[in-house]
Design an enzyme around this catalytic site. Structure first.
Site, PDB file in Angstrom:
ATOM      1  N   ARG A   1       0.838  -1.206   0.000  1.00 60.92           N
ATOM      2  CA  ARG A   1       0.000   0.000   0.000  1.00 60.92           C
ATOM      3  C   ARG A   1       0.871   1.253   0.000  1.00 60.92           C
ATOM      4  O   ARG A   1       0.578   2.218  -0.705  1.00 60.92           O
ATOM      5  CB  ARG A   1      -0.935  -0.032   1.212  1.00 60.92           C
ATOM      6  CG  ARG A   1      -2.027  -1.047   1.017  1.00 60.92           C
ATOM      7  CD  ARG A   1      -2.923  -1.245   2.223  1.00 60.92           C
ATOM      8  NE  ARG A   1      -4.026  -2.130   1.824  1.00 60.92           N
ATOM      9  CZ  ARG A   1      -5.055  -2.449   2.593  1.00 60.92           C
ATOM     10  NH1 ARG A   1      -5.137  -1.978   3.825  1.00 60.92           N
ATOM     11  NH2 ARG A   1      -5.992  -3.239   2.129  1.00 60.92           N
TER      12      ARG A   1
ATOM     13  N   TYR B   1      -6.516  -0.255  -6.825  1.00 64.43           N
ATOM     14  CA  TYR B   1      -5.824  -1.520  -6.493  1.00 64.43           C
ATOM     15  C   TYR B   1      -5.058  -1.434  -5.177  1.00 64.43           C
ATOM     16  O   TYR B   1      -4.855  -0.370  -4.640  1.00 64.43           O
ATOM     17  CB  TYR B   1      -5.031  -2.065  -7.672  1.00 64.43           C
ATOM     18  CG  TYR B   1      -3.821  -1.361  -8.233  1.00 64.43           C
ATOM     19  CD1 TYR B   1      -3.189  -0.300  -7.612  1.00 64.43           C
ATOM     20  CD2 TYR B   1      -3.293  -1.810  -9.454  1.00 64.43           C
ATOM     21  CE1 TYR B   1      -2.061   0.276  -8.171  1.00 64.43           C
ATOM     22  CE2 TYR B   1      -2.168  -1.228 -10.018  1.00 64.43           C
ATOM     23  CZ  TYR B   1      -1.559  -0.182  -9.363  1.00 64.43           C
ATOM     24  OH  TYR B   1      -0.458   0.383  -9.915  1.00 64.43           O
ATOM     25  N   GLU B   2      -4.703  -2.562  -4.646  1.00 61.97           N
ATOM     26  CA  GLU B   2      -4.143  -2.668  -3.289  1.00 61.97           C
ATOM     27  C   GLU B   2      -5.080  -2.059  -2.238  1.00 61.97           C
ATOM     28  O   GLU B   2      -4.619  -1.487  -1.251  1.00 61.97           O
ATOM     29  CB  GLU B   2      -2.762  -2.017  -3.182  1.00 61.97           C
ATOM     30  CG  GLU B   2      -1.636  -2.857  -3.711  1.00 61.97           C
ATOM     31  CD  GLU B   2      -1.543  -4.227  -3.060  1.00 61.97           C
ATOM     32  OE1 GLU B   2      -1.264  -5.170  -3.794  1.00 61.97           O
ATOM     33  OE2 GLU B   2      -1.784  -4.364  -1.856  1.00 61.97           O
ATOM     34  N   GLY B   3      -6.378  -2.199  -2.456  1.00 62.69           N
ATOM     35  CA  GLY B   3      -7.365  -1.661  -1.514  1.00 62.69           C
ATOM     36  C   GLY B   3      -7.824  -0.284  -1.944  1.00 62.69           C
ATOM     37  O   GLY B   3      -7.045   0.660  -1.971  1.00 62.69           O
TER      38      GLY B   3
ATOM     39  N   GLN C   1      -8.936   1.740   2.510  1.00 63.97           N
ATOM     40  CA  GLN C   1      -7.919   2.444   3.311  1.00 63.97           C
ATOM     41  C   GLN C   1      -8.582   3.240   4.427  1.00 63.97           C
ATOM     42  O   GLN C   1      -8.096   3.286   5.562  1.00 63.97           O
ATOM     43  CB  GLN C   1      -7.108   3.416   2.435  1.00 63.97           C
ATOM     44  CG  GLN C   1      -6.505   2.826   1.181  1.00 63.97           C
ATOM     45  CD  GLN C   1      -5.592   1.648   1.454  1.00 63.97           C
ATOM     46  OE1 GLN C   1      -4.865   1.643   2.454  1.00 63.97           O
ATOM     47  NE2 GLN C   1      -5.646   0.640   0.602  1.00 63.97           N
TER      48      GLN C   1
END
Lengths: 598, 598
Positions: B302, B442-444, B449
C-alpha cells in the site's frame, strides 16, 4: 448497461423548477401543453434508448476510419442520424418556415441532454449542425438560410464549425486561413483547420462548413476575421449538389475519448477540388465581423456543452448505481450475516449520492437558465425580457464550466464505485471517464468561461447583476424559514450565499489594482457560483417536495429529491466556503513563483 | 516529453524533512552517508531517464500480446528489467545475505518513486516482485527464501500476488481456490484468479506466484485462507528449472491505463501441466494464516502504491509545466503587446501550483512515514521503535489513499493545462490521466484504506495516537510563531489542525452508536488527514527554507519551496475545513435514500 432516460426527473425540473407553466401561459405557449411535454419526452426516450444508446460502446470500439481523405463513420451512425432527423429532433428548436418545430429552448433542453447521454460521440453531429443552423439564422442571408438550413434540419446535410488552427486554439486572433475574393462575389479559401468535429464523414450527402478566415486587407487580430460558409459539395441553384469543393480531410486525431466522433484536420485549397484550386465559399454577414457572429452562436454552443456534462454525469451515475445494487461484496460495517450489495456500504452510498446530487443540481441550474432564455424572447414585458437575458448570459459560463467540471468528477467516482471492474474497458465506466475529459476543454476551457464570468458578466456592471441574483436567493431563504424540517439545509445555503457574495465583493473591489490576483481566483469563483446556484435550485426543489408531501401526495420521487437536496447542502455546499477562503487568501501565492522555477 | 528525476527535491525531502541525518547517526547508518545518498540518486536517475522512461509511451501503444497462453511483453521491457536488476535496484532494500543491498526503506523510497514516474506500467513488475520477496521474508521457510529470493533479486525470476477472484475482490473471505495436500508434503491448487499483475510474461525465466487458497478442511471466511508459493516452472533441488507447472494465463484484460502491464486471468489446475493436473505449490507459513501474512506484506504494497500516486503526479506536473512554458496563446490579462506563454496566465499558474503543491506535500508525507518505518527497526530505544511503528502504521492508509486520489486530480489538471492538445493521445498527458485511475483502486480502494484508518488506526486506541500527532503538529505551530513572514501560513495550518482534531473527536464520540454515519465520513476523514499532514510537512519545509534563506544561502530551491508551501496552505488547506463540515453535518443525509431509490 442499458440506458434509461430519467423522464420523471426531467419533467419535474421542467415543470416545477424551470418555469414551464409560466412559459406555457405566454403567447405561443399552447404548443407546450403538459400532455405535449410528456409525449415529447416519452417519444424522445423511446428513440434514444433503442436507436442511439447502443451506439455508445460500439462507436468507442469501432471509431471512424480515414482512408485517402474519406472517412467512414462508426457502424450504425449513418442510420441513427437518419432516424433522428426524420423524426424531427434535429429541427426541434428551429423555425417552422425552414422545416423546424419552433419549440422553446426549454423544451429542447431535456431532449438534447438525453441525446448526449445516449451517445456523446454521436450527439456531437447534431450539436454541430445546430450550431451551423444558429449561425446562419443569426447572420446568413435569406438565400443562405433557404439553401443550407432545410437540408440540415432534414439530416441529409450536417454542419461544422471551423475555428481552431494549430497556432490558434483559445486565441483566435492568431487565425491565418485566408479568403480571396473572386469576380463573381464568392471567395476562395486557403488554410488548415484542426480539431474539426465531424469535419468529414459519410453520414450525410453534404457537409456545411462555417469557417473563420481573413480577407486580404483585413486588420490583424480578432477584428480581421470574417465568416464563410463552405460546403463540401457546391450547391446548384436548384439545391442539387454540384462539384466537389476543395476542402479535404488530411487526417483524424487519435483521442482519449469520444472516439466515435471524427476530429478532422481539414485542408482548404489543396488544389484537388473539381471547381479548381481554393475552397469556394460565401461570406456570412459583414466582412471582419466573423468573431462577433461566432460569439452569438457560442453562447448556444457553450450551453449545449454544459448539457453534455450533465448528460454524461447522468449516464455515469446510472451505470454506477445499477452496478452497486448488483455487486455483492463484504459484510456491512454494522455487521451482517454475509456479504451485502455494495450499495449498502456507507462510502459507496456517499459516492453515489455525490454523483446524483451534483448531476441533479447542475441540471436544475441549466434548465432554469434555458427557461430564462425563452422568457427573454417570449415575455411581453420588455423589462422582464432584459432581466431574463442578462440572467441567461450570466449563467452560460457557469452552466458550461461547472457542469463539465462536475462531469469529470462524477465519471471518476463512477469508475471508483466499480472498483477493479471499473478499470476494465468492457465494463463501460472507463469510457465515461475518458469521454468526460474533453468537456471542460472544448467550446472554451473552464478558464475561458471563468474569464468571461469575471470580466464581461461580473465586473462590467460592478457586480450589480450578481447582487440582484443574491437577493433572489435570499428570497428563497425566507421561504425556507417557515419549515423547521429544512432548517439545516437553510443554514447551509445561507452560508454559501454569504460566501458567494463575499467573493463577488472581493472581485469587484480588487479587479482594478490586482487584476492578476483576481483572475487567479476566476475558476474557483466559477465553481463557487455553480455550487451556490445548484444549492439554490436544490433548495427550491426541497420546498416544492415538502409542499407536495405535506399535501399527502404519494410519490416516491419527492422524498428522494428532498433527500438529495439535503445531501447536496450538507456535503457539497461546504466546498463553497473552501473556495471563498482560497480566493480571498490565495491570489498572491498562486503567482509568486517565477515561470522559470516551475 | 523527456522525464527528468527531480533529484534536488528528493534530496531535500530525505535530508531536511524525513530524518535521513538522524537515521545516519544510528548503528548501521554509515552506509547512507551524504555522498552515498547523492550517488545513489544520481545513478538511479541516469538509468531511469535513459532506459526506462522511453518505455512509457512505447508500452502504452504496444501493450503485451496474449497468444495460446503465452504473453509477449511490450517492446524493450525484458531488456529494461535486466538492466534494472543487474544494477542492483531490485535488491536495494532486501537482505545482503540473499543478494540485496540492505538499505533502509527511506533510501529505497525515492528510487521507487522515480521508477514509477519513469514508467508506471513497467514499475509494477519490480513492485510485485518486491511484494513476493517481502512475503517470503516474513513467513517463508529458510529453504523457500534461499530458493526463491535470490533469483528474484537478480531479476531472472519475477513475483506475483494472487488474491482476487471474480467473486472476491475487496472481500477476500469469498476466495474459493482450493489446495489439495499431497503425500510428499506439497499441495496441488485448483481455481481461477483474476487481475493478476504480471501474472504471465516473457521477461523472466520463471514467475513465482504467491496464491491465497483453501485447504480441504479450512473454515469459511478469511480465517480459512492459506498462502502458497507456486512457481510457473517447478524448481529442482539444485535451483535449475524443472517441469512446466499447471498454472496458465487464460487471457489479459483490456484496461483503461497501465496498458503495458499484463493483467492476467490465471487458471490453476487446468490439467495441462508437465507435472500432472493441479498446480504444485508449497505452503508458506502456517495453515489458515494466509491473510495475516498478506496483511503484513500489504502495508508495504500500500505504501508502494501511494508512492505511485506521487510519482505519477510528479510526471504529469513536469509535462504540464514544460508545455505551459512553450505554448504561446492569448495576451496577458493585464495587457501585453502580443500573445504570451500560457504559464503567464493566472489560471494556468493556479493549476500548475495546485499540481506542484499536492505532489510535494504528498511526497513529504510519504517520506516522513518511510523514515518512521526505519526508525521503528533501527532505533536502539524500544519506546522510540514502538512510537515510530505506530506512526508508520497510521500513515500507511493515508499515504495510499491521499497520494492516489491527488494523483487523479493532478493528472486531470495536467490534461486541462494542455487544452485541446491534452485530449490527443500523442501528447502524453492523457496517458497519465488513464494510468492514474487505477491507483485509488488496487491494493485496496480508498474506502478500504479509510475503513482501516477509522477502525484499526483511530478507534482502536480511542484517538490517542492521533492526539499525540496533533500535539506534534502544534509544536510546529509554536516554531512558526517566531517568524512573522509565516504568520498567514501558520494561521491556515492552525485552522486545519483544529479541523482534524474536531473530526477525530467526532469519530471517536459517534462510532459506537452511529457506526454507519461515521463510516460515511471515512474517506473525507482520510482526505482531511492527508491534507493536514501535507500542510504540516510543507510548514516544516517552510521553516527550513526560511532558516537557510536567513543565513544568506543562495539556492533557488528554497524560495521556490517556500512559495509552494505558502500556496499549499492558502489554497489547499481550506479544503480541510469543508471536509470537516461535510463529515460533521453529513452522515445522515448520505444514508437516508433507500437503496432501491437510486
Amino acid at each position: 448497461m442499458a440506458y434509461k432516460v430519467p423522464v420523471r426527473e426531467l419533467r419535474f425540473v421542467l415543470e416545477e423548477l424551470a418555469g414551464m407553466p409560466a412559459l406555457r401561459a405566454l403567447p405561443g405557449g399552447e404548443e407546450i401543453g403538459p400532455e405535449v411535454v410528456e409525449a415529447i419526452l416519452a417519444e424522445n426516450a423511446r428513440l434514444l434508448e433503442q436507436a442511439v444508446a447502443p451506439l455508445n460502446r460500439e462507436g468507442d470500439t469501432h471509431p471512424p476510419v480515414w482512408r485517402d481523405g474519406r472517412v467512414q463513420a462508426s457502424p450504425g451512425f449513418r442510420q441513427a442520424l437518419r432516424l433522428f432527423a426524420e423524426a424531427g429532433w434535429q429541427g426541434l428548436p428551429h423555425p417552422v418556415e425552414l422545416g423546424g418545430q419552433g419549440l422553446p429552448k426549454l423544451m429542447a433542453t431535456p431532449c438534447m441532454e438525453s441525446l448526449n447521454s445516449a451517445c456523446l460521440a454521436f450527439s456531437l453531429c447534431p450539436l454541430l449542425t445546430d450550431g451551423a443552423i444558429e449561425v446562419l439564422l443569426t447572420a446568413g442571408s435569406a438565400e443562405q438560410q433557404q439553401r443550407f438550413i432545410p437540408p440540415m434540419i432534414a439530416g441529409t446535410w450536417t454542419g461544422t464549425m471551423n475555428l481552431t488552427e494549430p497556432q490558434a486554439g483559445s486565441d483566435l486572433s492568431l487565425v491565418r486561413t485566408r479568403a480571396e475574393p473572386q469576380p463573381d462575389g464568392s471567395y476562395r479559401l486557403f488554410g488548415q483547420k484542426i480539431f474539426i468535429t465531424y469535419g468529414e464523414h459519410d453520414m450525410a450527402e453534404n457537409i456545411v462548413h462555417l469557417v473563420l478566415a481573413r480577407l486580404p486587407d483585413a486588420p490583424e487580430g480578432i477584428k480581421g476575421l470574417s465568416l464563410f460558409v463552405v460546403p463540401k459539395f457546391l450547391v446548384n441553384e436548384d439545391g442539387t449538389l454540384g462539384a466537389r469543393n476543395d476542402v479535404w480531410c488530411a487526417s483524424l486525431e487519435h483521442k482519449l475519448g469520444i472516439k466515435a466522433s471524427p476530429t478532422a484536420v481539414l485542408i482548404y485549397g489543396d488544389g484537388k477540388g473539381e471547381a479548381g484550386p481554393g475552397a469556394v465559399g460565401q461570406l456570412v454577414g459583414q466582412p471582419n465581423r466573423g468573431l462577433e457572429i461566432m460569439f452569438i452562436m457560442m453562447n448556444a454552443a457553450r450551453f449545449a456543452v454544459g448539457l453534455q456534462g450533465i448528460a454524461l454525469a447522468e449516464r455515469a451515475y446510472r451505470q454506477a448505481a445499477d452496478f452497486a445494487r448488483e455487486r455483492i461484496q463484504s459484510r456491512a460495517v454494522e455487521g451482517s450475516p454475509g456479504p451485502v450489495a455494495i450499495i449498502h456500504h456507507p462510502d459507496v452510498r456517499r459516492m453515489l449520492m455525490t454523483m446524483r446530487a451534483l448531476t441533479e443540481a447542475s441540471r436544475a441550474v441549466a434548465y432554469v437558465a434555458a427557461g430564462a432564455h425563452d422568457f427573454a424572447r417570449r415575455h411581453p414585458d420588455a423589462d422582464m425580457r432584459a432581466r431574463n437575458q442578462a440572467f441567461y448570459e450570466y449563467m452560460v459560463p457557469i452552466v458550461k464550466g461547472f457542469s463539465t467540471e462536475i462531469a469529470v468528477e462524477v465519471a471518476s467516482l463512477g469508475v471508483q464505485v466499480h472498483g477493479g471492474m471499473g478499470f476494465i474497458e468492457e465494463t463501460g465506466a472507463a469510457q465515461h471517464y475518458r469521454d468526460a475529459r474533453i468537456l471542460p476543454i472544448y467550446e472554451g476551457t473552464t478558464a475561458i468561461q471563468a474569464n468571461d464570468l469575471v470580466g464581461r458578466k461580473t465586473l462590467r456592471d460592478g457586480g450589480a447583476l450578481v447582487g440582484a441574483i443574491v437577493a433572489r436567493m435570499r428570497g428563497t431563504l425566507a421561504e425556507l424559514e417557515a419549515d423547521a424540517e429544512l432548517a439545516a439545509l437553510r443554514a447551509q445555503l445561507a452560508q454559501a450565499i454569504d460566501d458567494y457574495e463575499a467573493v463577488v465583493h472581493f472581485i469587484v473591489q480588487h479587479a482594478g489594482r490586482q487584476v492578476r490576483e483576481v483572475f487567479a481566483g476566476s475558476v474557483p469563483y466559477l465553481m463557487l457560483a455553480g455550487l451556490v446556484h445548484g444549492g439554490w435550485q436544490m433548495a427550491r426543489a426541497a420546498l416544492v417536495c415538502r409542499t407536495h408531501i405535506g399535501k399527502g401526495i404519494v410519490d416516491d420521487f419527492y422524498p428522494a429529491k428532498l433527500a438529495t437536496a439535503q445531501f447536496y447542502c450538507a456535503h457539497l455546499l461546504p466546498r463553497a466556503h473552501a473556495l471563498r477562503l482560497e480566493i480571498l487568501q490565495g491570489g498572491a501565492s498562486a503567482l509568486s513563483l517565477p515561470a522559470e522555477a516551475f
